[in-house]
Design a protein around this motif. Sequence first.
Motif, mmCIF file in Angstrom:
data_model
loop_
_atom_site.group_PDB
_atom_site.id
_atom_site.type_symbol
_atom_site.label_atom_id
_atom_site.label_comp_id
_atom_site.label_asym_id
_atom_site.label_seq_id
_atom_site.Cartn_x
_atom_site.Cartn_y
_atom_site.Cartn_z
ATOM 1 N N SER A 107 38.707 54.925 44.716
ATOM 2 C CA SER A 107 37.756 53.887 45.113
ATOM 3 C C SER A 107 38.455 52.554 45.343
ATOM 4 C CB SER A 107 36.686 53.711 44.034
ATOM 5 O OG SER A 107 35.930 54.892 43.909
ATOM 6 N N PHE A 108 38.002 51.859 46.377
ATOM 7 C CA PHE A 108 38.449 50.501 46.684
ATOM 8 C C PHE A 108 37.211 49.618 46.650
ATOM 9 C CE2 PHE A 108 41.746 53.081 48.514
ATOM 10 C CZ PHE A 108 42.908 52.340 48.387
ATOM 11 N N TYR A 109 37.352 48.441 46.056
ATOM 12 C CA TYR A 109 36.237 47.517 45.887
ATOM 13 C C TYR A 109 36.516 46.255 46.700
ATOM 14 C CZ TYR A 109 35.258 50.691 42.080
ATOM 15 O OH TYR A 109 34.997 51.820 41.358
ATOM 16 N N PHE A 110 35.637 45.973 47.669
ATOM 17 C CA PHE A 110 35.797 44.832 48.572
ATOM 18 C C PHE A 110 34.689 43.829 48.318
ATOM 19 C CE2 PHE A 110 37.671 48.472 50.652
ATOM 20 C CZ PHE A 110 38.849 47.975 51.177
ATOM 21 N N ILE A 111 35.055 42.546 48.310
ATOM 22 C CA ILE A 111 34.065 41.477 48.223
ATOM 23 C C ILE A 111 34.491 40.346 49.147
ATOM 24 C CG2 ILE A 111 33.416 42.015 45.833
ATOM 25 C CD1 ILE A 111 34.999 39.518 44.927
ATOM 26 N N SER A 112 33.520 39.512 49.511
ATOM 27 C CA SER A 112 33.843 38.281 50.217
ATOM 28 C C SER A 112 34.366 37.298 49.180
ATOM 29 C CB SER A 112 32.603 37.692 50.887
ATOM 30 O OG SER A 112 32.881 36.384 51.358
ATOM 31 N N GLY A 113 35.396 36.552 49.539
ATOM 32 C CA GLY A 113 35.936 35.549 48.635
ATOM 33 C C GLY A 113 35.246 34.208 48.762
ATOM 34 N N THR A 114 34.297 34.104 49.658
ATOM 35 C CA THR A 114 33.566 32.856 49.853
ATOM 36 C C THR A 114 32.416 32.780 48.854
ATOM 37 O OG1 THR A 114 34.137 32.889 52.196
ATOM 38 C CG2 THR A 114 32.315 31.448 51.541
ATOM 39 N N ALA A 115 32.315 31.660 48.157
ATOM 40 C CA ALA A 115 31.313 31.483 47.103
ATOM 41 C C ALA A 115 29.909 31.823 47.602
ATOM 42 C CB ALA A 115 31.352 30.049 46.589
ATOM 43 N N GLY A 116 29.223 32.667 46.837
ATOM 44 C CA GLY A 116 27.842 33.015 47.121
ATOM 45 C C GLY A 116 27.656 34.200 48.056
ATOM 46 N N HIS A 117 28.655 34.554 48.830
ATOM 47 C CA HIS A 117 28.492 35.633 49.803
ATOM 48 C C HIS A 117 28.363 37.004 49.132
ATOM 49 C CE1 HIS A 117 30.123 33.465 53.636
ATOM 50 N NE2 HIS A 117 29.275 32.708 52.954
ATOM 51 N N CYS A 118 29.197 37.283 48.150
ATOM 52 C CA CYS A 118 29.145 38.575 47.464
ATOM 53 C C CYS A 118 27.784 38.771 46.803
ATOM 54 C CB CYS A 118 30.270 38.673 46.429
ATOM 55 S SG CYS A 118 30.267 40.204 45.465
ATOM 56 N N GLU A 119 27.287 37.736 46.154
ATOM 57 C CA GLU A 119 25.988 37.808 45.481
ATOM 58 C C GLU A 119 24.862 38.113 46.468
ATOM 59 O OE1 GLU A 119 28.694 35.313 42.957
ATOM 60 O OE2 GLU A 119 28.226 35.403 45.093
ATOM 61 N N LYS A 120 25.054 37.761 47.735
ATOM 62 C CA LYS A 120 24.048 38.025 48.772
ATOM 63 C C LYS A 120 24.258 39.385 49.442
ATOM 64 C CE LYS A 120 23.333 33.150 49.788
ATOM 65 N NZ LYS A 120 23.554 32.067 50.749
ATOM 66 N N GLY A 121 25.224 40.172 48.954
ATOM 67 C CA GLY A 121 25.405 41.528 49.462
ATOM 68 C C GLY A 121 26.635 41.769 50.308
ATOM 69 N N GLN A 122 27.496 40.773 50.447
ATOM 70 C CA GLN A 122 28.714 40.963 51.243
ATOM 71 C C GLN A 122 29.798 41.560 50.345
ATOM 72 O OE1 GLN A 122 30.129 37.479 53.309
ATOM 73 N NE2 GLN A 122 31.536 38.663 54.567
ATOM 74 N N LYS A 123 29.612 42.851 50.055
ATOM 75 C CA LYS A 123 30.534 43.593 49.211
ATOM 76 C C LYS A 123 30.399 45.073 49.545
ATOM 77 C CE LYS A 123 27.394 43.865 45.216
ATOM 78 N NZ LYS A 123 27.324 43.611 43.777
ATOM 79 N N MET A 124 31.425 45.836 49.184
ATOM 80 C CA MET A 124 31.423 47.240 49.592
ATOM 81 C C MET A 124 32.369 48.049 48.716
ATOM 82 S SD MET A 124 32.555 48.663 53.361
ATOM 83 C CE MET A 124 34.182 47.912 53.309
ATOM 84 N N ILE A 125 31.970 49.296 48.449
ATOM 85 C CA ILE A 125 32.833 50.262 47.769
ATOM 86 C C ILE A 125 33.187 51.348 48.779
ATOM 87 C CG2 ILE A 125 33.045 51.948 45.910
ATOM 88 C CD1 ILE A 125 30.824 50.374 44.426
#
Length: 191
Positions: A107-125
Amino acid sequence: MESSKVFLLFFLLSAVQVVFVTCTQFQVGDKSNGWEVPKSKSDQDMYNQWASKNRFKVDDTLNFNYKKNSDSVMVVTEAEYEKCHSDNPIFSSNDGDSVFKLDRPGSFYFISGTAGHCEKGQKMIVKVLGSPAAGTESPPPAQSANQNATESPDHHDHDHHDMKNNAVAIHAVAAISFTTSVMSFLGVFFF
């Protein structure tokens, strides 16, 4: 007899070429979305849904398109993925056209490094298939933040990145090469 050795060599080299041409480059979020904050709460799981529709293999690559210097992509641990934060990502890029190579099964875990973006769903496994002998997931390798990054042109035109067509073309070339090799090999024995 000498010609059959030449054709046998040609066949073996072509077969090896097929093995090396079977990796795929995936456009994250497909051509229409790219790597961006989901537009609504109902889309917050869109990247995981996209990832679940694809089969990823070792040596495939993921292409993240986004607005340069306004967003980023990071590979993080599972715990950091759950927190939507990382002070020490495994990989980080903000060039607008980031490519990441899936270099191991697991598994690889990806997130946006921009504040607030990951919390809004910009993330992926992304789950990468291993060889049948591998069987288990291996831990992420220690690597520098930009070791896996590749240079790309300075533009953000999603239309020029039709990765699915590129993948089909690569597989078509591999199939043609393999078929030509088999026909050449068989031609030695029957003609």
